[in-house]
Design an enzyme around this catalytic site. Structure first.
Site, mmCIF file in Angstrom:
data_model
loop_
_atom_site.group_PDB
_atom_site.id
_atom_site.type_symbol
_atom_site.label_atom_id
_atom_site.label_comp_id
_atom_site.label_asym_id
_atom_site.label_seq_id
_atom_site.Cartn_x
_atom_site.Cartn_y
_atom_site.Cartn_z
ATOM 1 N N GLU A 347 0.962 -1.344 -0.037
ATOM 2 C CA GLU A 347 0.077 -0.226 -0.160
ATOM 3 C C GLU A 347 0.791 1.363 0.127
ATOM 4 O O GLU A 347 0.898 1.873 1.185
ATOM 5 C CB GLU A 347 -1.060 0.104 1.148
ATOM 6 C CG GLU A 347 -1.927 -1.219 1.003
ATOM 7 C CD GLU A 347 -2.927 -1.148 2.168
ATOM 8 O OE1 GLU A 347 -4.095 -1.244 1.918
ATOM 9 O OE2 GLU A 347 -2.457 -1.233 3.262
HETATM 10 C C1 ACM Z 1 -2.277 -5.431 3.731
HETATM 11 O O1 ACM Z 1 -3.180 -6.042 3.824
HETATM 12 N N1 ACM Z 1 -1.853 -4.081 3.699
HETATM 13 C C2 ACM Z 1 -1.010 -6.255 3.569
#
Ligand code: ACM
Length: 711
Positions: A347
């Site tokens: 992310e």
């Molecule tokens: C995640 O769920 N950002 C690894």
């Protein structure tokens, strides 16, 4: 955690094992097929299990635990077993190192053949005794977890219970499908005190989990002390999601080492995660030179994702980030005996390809410089990976649906890149193995961006086809690159519509309530996916075996969710009322008058309408009692001033789970419950059936005004 919606190795020794284990003549062998009812119910299902006729073995107060070795580790497993059995049985079983197996003993033999592998074992029980054989102490430890489940459920109790303590007669040969079977705790967004991590280690070890991944850093907090960077804990550890002002929300080096040692004593390896280049607000608040303007950010206690990035746009700041990572990773590696360091990589929507590559280069260099192997989320596949990297795949069905199409999702492409670079994979599909997903609409905690994950969904998947087309064809990750599975318990938003968990001190959250509710019964489902041969995969049989665990969890004080897709044993005591309920006597409901948000408001009963001020979130505490949090005020049901006097008023107050906020629910023979204050023992009682009748605590008079229906 997902910001936007694109959003090992199997053991080959199973066949050998089946041959290597001598079977009693006439035994019914069940190998590699759903197990017949009638055999002891074990989770995860062993490779082979066969019935033995005759009586089981009943423990006596002085039954010896004979270890056929002088190996301290094997003797340690025997001591662990004696310690497990002591509270419920009241027995202090003597641990003896001996050269001969004796009948009438629990025999632990670590000198079995190497074909058993590190974790395999055989177990044979009958009227003459019990023998667990393994090739070393670790296999004995796994076998001991099976042995526990052959005893009555009450053996998990923390206080002495009536016996007899008979080990069911059975013959088992077992070893894991995958070598990596993990759980992850998000201690960054929600700090888990050391004792709560140890509790989770014990709960997980019972299902043969062998890896504890600690998500130590995120936007909302930095949880590991690094001597050379004191700001990381002075500033970076001062926040949690929804909380500020902490002074001890981190593990000191000594505490972390204590956790690592405790995990080791349960044959679990700790994988520390230092997440970056995103999920890094706590670092950016603690080290000014990680920011492009060289100004420290404010500590972050909110709930957003995808809000931060190390400055990686110019050589000077890339150098700063490298220096920082080298300092942090060398410090953490020095405290971590396990082979992996997890460097996140998930992310990072703001990072350019060059910035992301700079992070992967800096972080992987720091890890390999310490002689450790790189682990990271599958996004890390975008970068250049060192040899022997391990990627944790958290994609879902929407990624699967793109496999083999002209527009494969980013996740599938990143996995392909990881495969091409030789990486192995741990499977944590978000729509099956993310334990923070709600079970159903009634789950009081968690999120649902992957949809609901009822128990059946947590069980119905196969690591071999997780990164493959929807029909299981065209695997992107070859079978020999799959190291195993991990269940991930995130803590992004632990409490529905609110910013806090039930709290134990008014300020401090009690993560064990959240962890138990979200993990049980789903964690055992994922543990079975990682351990048991695929050929045993069968929902009907699994749900039968899982149901028998409910009374064990109740005995152990695990506040599990009595999920409706499991038929819990009649007369058993699964008993968890966790969730949102109305609490009624006749047609009158326990009620926060006029949805007052004021503390000290005396509660009343009013005609049931089911509005939020008549909704109560029950959260089971470790002693089996419940806190009740009102849906309108988010305050807790409380005996005013902790009074122990009959007639004391029952009010709402800031949640603290103190004894005067804990209520013991006792089922009535005709249905419904009494609710007794743990502090006073007196019962929740309303004055009358009139609207506005006031609520107090009173001695038990068997009055209908003390009999509550929890719906
Ligand atoms: C995640 O769920 N950002 C690894």
């Amino acid at each position: 955690m997902r910001l936007f919606h694109q959003r090992g190795r199997g053991l080959a020794l199973l066949a050998t094992l089946a041959v290597a284990v001598p079977l009693l003549s006439g035994a019914t062998v069940v190998t590699a097929a759903p197990v017949a009812p009638g055999l002891p119910a074990i989770v995860p299902q062993p490779v082979s299990e066969s019935a033995v006729t005759g009586a089981g073995f009943t423990l006596a107060a002085r039954t010896p635990v004979d270890v056929l070795s002088t190996d301290p580790a094997a003797l340690g497993v025997a001591g662990y077993l004696a310690g497990l059995l002591a509270p419920a049985t009241g027995y202090a079983l003597p641990v003896v190192s001996s050269t001969q197996p004796r009948s009438g003993a629990v025999v632990l033999d670590p000198t079995g053949p190497s074909s058993l592998g590190a974790e395999g074992y055989t177990l044979s029980s009958g009227s003459g005794g019990v023998t667990v054989t393994a090739h070393g102490a670790e296999g004995l430890f796994r076998g001991v977890q099976t042995l526990r489940q052959l005893l009555p459920a009450a053996v998990e109790s923390g206080t002495v219970m009536p016996g007899p303590w008979t080990v069911a007669p059975v013959r088992i040969a077992d070893s894991p499908r995958y070598s990596y079977r993990g759980v992850m705790l998000d201690v960054a967004r929600r700090f888990y005190p050391v004792a709560e991590v140890k509790r989770y280690i014990d709960e997980s070890a019972a299902y043969k989990i062998n890896t504890l991944h600690l998500h130590l850093t995120d936007d909302q907090g930095w949880r590991i002390a690094v001597g050379a960077l004191p700001n990381l804990t002075a500033v970076g550890a001062s926040t949690q999601s929804g909380f500020t002002g902490g002074t001890s929300w981190y593990y000191s080096a000594a505490e972390y080492q204590d956790l690592v040692a405790y995990a080791k004593s349960r044959y679990m390896t700790v994988v520390p995660e230092i997440d970056g280049p995103g999920h890094s607000s706590a670092a950016l608040a603690s080290a000014a030179d990680l920011n492009c303007d060289d100004r420290a950010r404010a500590p972050y206690s909110g709930f957003d994702v995808g809000i931060s990035l190390y400055c990686l746009g110019d050589p000077q700041h890339v150098g700063n980030v490298s220096t920082f990572l080298n300092t942090v990773i060398s410090a953490v590696a020095a405290l971590t005996p396990g082979p992996y360091l997890h460097i996140g990589g998930d992310e990072t929507p703001q990072a350019t390809a060059a910035e992301y590559a700079a992070y992967v280069s800096a972080a992987t260099t720091a890890v390999t410089a310490q002689g450790k192997r790189v682990m990271g989320w599958h996004q890390l596949g975008q970068g250049t990976l060192p040899a022997n990297s391990l990627l944790q795949y958290w994609g879902d069905a929407s990624d699967q649906s793109t496999v083999g199409t002209a527009q494969e999702s980013a996740g599938i492409r990143q996995a392909r890149s990881g495969v091409a670079q030789g990486a192995a994979f741990v499977m944590s599909p978000g729509d099956h193995a993310y334990l923070d997903m709600k079970y159903d609409a009634g789950t009081p905690y968690g999120l649902s961006w992957e949809g609901y994950v009822p128990v059946r969904k947590a069980y119905d998947w196969d690591p071999a086809t997780t990164v493959a087309a929807t029909d299981g064809s065209s695997p992107v990750v070859p079978a020999d690159r799959i190291a195993g599975v991990e269940a991930a318990l995130w803590a992004d938003r632990a409490y529905a519509g609110s910013t806090s968990l039930p709290t134990s001190t008014g300020q401090f959250p009690e993560p064990s309530v959240y962890a138990d509710h979200m993990s049980f019964p789903r964690l055992p489902a994922i543990a079975e996916i990682g351990w048991s041969p695929r050929s045993t995969h069968d929902w009907t049989d699994f749900s039968r075996r899982l149901a028998t665990q409910g009374p064990r969890w109740t005995a152990a004080g695990i506040g599990f969710y009595a999920a409706p897709d499991i038929t819990w044993p009649a007369g058993g005591t699964p008993g968890s009322l966790n969730g949102v309920h109305t609490v009624t006597t006749g047609s009158q409901a326990l009620d926060d008058p006029a949805s007052s948000t004021a503390t000290l408001t005396q509660l009343d009963t009013w005609a049931l309408h089911g509005g939020s001020n008549q909704q109560w979130t029950f959260a089971q505490q470790t002693d089996g009692s419940y806190t009740l949090t009102n849906g309108a005020s988010h305050l807790c049901l409380d005996v005013n001033g902790g009074s122990t006097s009959a007639g004391a008023t029952v009010i709402q107050y800031t949640c603290a789970a103190t004894p005067n906020q804990r209520w013991r629910a006792t089922a009535l023979p005709g249905g419904g419950y009494t609710l007794a204050s743990v502090r006073s023992g007196l019962l929740l009682t309303t004055a009358s059936t009139a609207d506005g009748a006031l609520v107090t605590q009173q001695p038990d008079t068997n009055s209908a005004l003390q009999h509550w229906t929890v719906n």
